[in-house]
Design a protein around this motif. Structure first.
Motif, PDB file in Angstrom:
ATOM      1  N   LEU A   1       5.306  -2.103  19.079  1.00  0.00           N
ATOM      2  CA  LEU A   1       4.590  -1.134  18.310  1.00  0.00           C
ATOM      3  C   LEU A   1       3.191  -1.046  19.057  1.00  0.00           C
TER       4      LEU A   1
ATOM      5  N   LEU B   1      -0.037  -2.190  10.731  1.00  0.00           N
ATOM      6  CA  LEU B   1       1.410  -2.052  11.540  1.00  0.00           C
ATOM      7  C   LEU B   1       2.494  -2.719  11.086  1.00  0.00           C
TER       8      LEU B   1
ATOM      9  N   CYS C   1      -0.907  -0.755  19.399  1.00  0.00           N
ATOM     10  CA  CYS C   1      -2.229  -1.394  18.572  1.00  0.00           C
ATOM     11  C   CYS C   1      -3.268  -0.893  19.573  1.00  0.00           C
TER      12      CYS C   1
ATOM     13  N   GLU D   1      -6.099  -4.328  11.113  1.00  0.00           N
ATOM     14  CA  GLU D   1      -4.948  -3.459  11.987  1.00  0.00           C
ATOM     15  C   GLU D   1      -3.445  -4.176  11.999  1.00  0.00           C
ATOM     16  N   GLN D   2      -3.284  -5.488  11.848  1.00  0.00           N
ATOM     17  CA  GLN D   2      -1.966  -5.976  12.022  1.00  0.00           C
ATOM     18  C   GLN D   2      -1.460  -5.539  10.768  1.00  0.00           C
TER      19      GLN D   2
END
Length: 519
Positions: free
Chosen positions: A19, A205, A21, A201-202
């Motif tokens: 993914l 996601l 980022c 952010e993680q």
């Protein structure tokens, strides 16, 4: 980046999903041990968590063999089980000073964690060794806030976030380090960026990738943990902090989703229940169990014994005895003058022929009591000094020495390893005063410190490289000395004890905290 090769357990398979980022790539790893659950609205899972097991076969608290028994017991039950390991274990230890923590990965491979968080001690032997360990592991190593300019992403081999699966339940795993780790372990390449940003952010996601719950593994004092739990950016925060009871400025977790283990033997077994697609309904039933209450699993115990037998062959030599009792417990070593610290500082100063010596206490790791009359072995010293440090001789001004001493006393309340033991000088300080103003007086051979005079200082190469905040030492000129050789500090101390045959270090007023003496 080279392709990763993972060893698979009998019940495990790996699916890697990339993914995007804005800071780091996210690799999603899916593994399975348990039975499939039905797709009803009510969800249930069990999570086992622990960390900080750097030693094997030399602890009364239990280690990987006992943990294997615990896991085997819970994996027999029909509830999907996740095992998350919080790291802080590749070093320091006696054996890791030889194999850089490879034996810990070997043992963890037998236990099949779903993921391991990277904490500061994983950098005991710096970045390249950690990267190598990640390729030996059959499970993902997670560090969500690292950046390596060489790869333009995370350190090679590490993951920024992982999605792990048991049955039909998917959990996202994030792990963050404190930027302070960059001072404590002077990393040569990677940078540690803002942990809170990385978690946000993680989390996004991983939710997009299908995570029903987000679990954060962390290993430092962050003030954003409970706010992020209340904002539902993360659903569970896990930490093991054996220093919690020794420090007064760390708040106990208040959220039931915030689990903090506080003792060496503790393992969290968490029963989780929630409504599907609604992590806000998560209920956590914690059960804190002790490893020492479990019998060792025979197969893993055999591997532990094989590794420890290598140590006995290498380190069984008797080198001398101590005529006095010695205490290397963390609290005493990191907060006050210590007889064993004095012994090491004297050995290093004499070895280099220096005016003075200054050695950070964080390199002393034995956590052991020696009775008067006890025989010391090479293994004892290797256990006390497990890092592969060498002695360096620096030229230092009185002003620079004063700055180094202020750094030594700057985090007394936190029992940090930067607290230093000394030889060839006496220091009076006041722990009540503001940081940077704690040193009251320094004398060397009966004379007051001259701020303009040059002295020779024996220290560890770790400190000379800026470790534990000793940045003022990084630019100092190094001196050659007659006994100079590529000898580890542990060997220097072994030679010193062998030469003396009997040692009797004492506390003699080298470090005096006037703030502690006064009401």
């Amino acid at each position: 980046m080279k392709s990763k090769k993972r060893k698979s357990g009998n019940n495990s398979c790996w699916l890697t999903l990339l993914l995007l980022c804005c800071y780091l790539p996210l690799w999603s790893v899916v593994a399975g041990h348990g039975n499939d659950t039905n797709s009803s609205e009510q969800r249930q899972a069990r999570l086992v968590f622990t960390s900080e097991i750097p030693r094997i076969a030399e602890t009364e608290h239990g280690d990987y063999a006992e943990l294997a028994t615990l896991l085997k017991q819970y994996r027999r039950e029909p509830v999907p089980l996740f095992f998350l390991f919080g790291g802080d274990s590749l070093g320091p230890s006696t054996l890791s000073s030889f194999d850089r923590g490879a034996h810990i990965i070997d043992l963890l491979n037998l236990l099949e964690p779903d993921a391991m968080g990277v904490a500061k001690r994983e950098f005991s032997f710096y970045e390249d060794e950690l990267s190598q360990r990640s390729y030996e592991a059959s499970f993902p190593l997670v560090a969500s806030n690292l950046y390596d300019p060489i790869t333009g992403a995370n350190l090679d081999g590490l993951e920024s976030g992982v999605l792990v699966q048991q049955g039909d339940i998917k959990i996202g795993v994030i792990a963050v380090l404190s930027p302070a780790a960059q001072e404590q372990y002077p990393l040569k390449r990677v940078m540690i960026f803002d942990a809170k940003t990385a978690v946000r952010e993680q989390s996004i996601l991983l939710r997009q990738a299908g995570a029903e719950l987000i679990v954060l593994l962390y290993s430092a004092n962050f003030d954003f943990i409970e706010p992020l739990l209340s904002q539902q950016l993360i659903d569970l925060a896990l930490r093991k902090n054996e220093l919690f009871r020794l420090t007064s400025n760390v708040k106990a977790p208040s959220s039931p989703r915030h689990i903090n283990l506080m003792a060496s033997s503790e393992v969290a077994v968490l029963d989780l229940s929630w409504q599907k697609s609604d992590p806000a309904t998560l209920q956590v039933q914690p059960n804190i169990v002790l490893l020492k209450n479990f019998a060792p699993e025979p197969k893993v115990l055999s591997v532990v014994k094989n590794h420890s037998a290598r140590l006995e062959q290498l380190l069984g030599e008797k080198i001398g005895l101590t005529r006095v009792a010695l205490d290397t417990s963390r609290r005493t070593v990191r907060s006050e003058e210590n007889a064993f610290g004095n012994l090491i500082a004297d050995a290093v100063r004499l070895h280099a022929g220096a005016d003075i010596a200054m050695l950070n206490s964080g390199n002393i790791r034995g956590e052991k009591q020696y009775k008067a009359g006890a025989t010391l072995t090479r293994k004892d010293i290797a256990m006390e000094l497990p890092y592969r440090n060498q002695v360096v001789l620096l030229q230092i001004s009185g002003q620079q020495l004063l700055a180094a001493l202020e750094n030594s006393f700057s985090e007394l309340e936190l029992l940090r390893g930067r607290f230093a033991h000394v030889s060839g000088m006496q220091v009076r300080y006041d722990s009540r005063k503001p940081v940077g103003e704690r040193v009251l007086a320094v004398t060397l051979q009966g004379k007051a410190l001259d701020l303009n005079k040059k002295y020779t200082l024996a220290t560890f190469d770790y400190m000379a490289g800026g470790g534990d905040g000793y940045k003022m030492l990084t630019e100092l000129p190094q001196q050659n000395y007659p006994n100079q050789m590529n000898k580890l500090v542990a060997e220097v101390v072994v030679d010193y004890i062998k030469q003396q045959q009997q040692v009797a270090p004492v506390i003699e007023g080298r470090l005096v905290d006037v703030g502690r003496a006064m009401p």
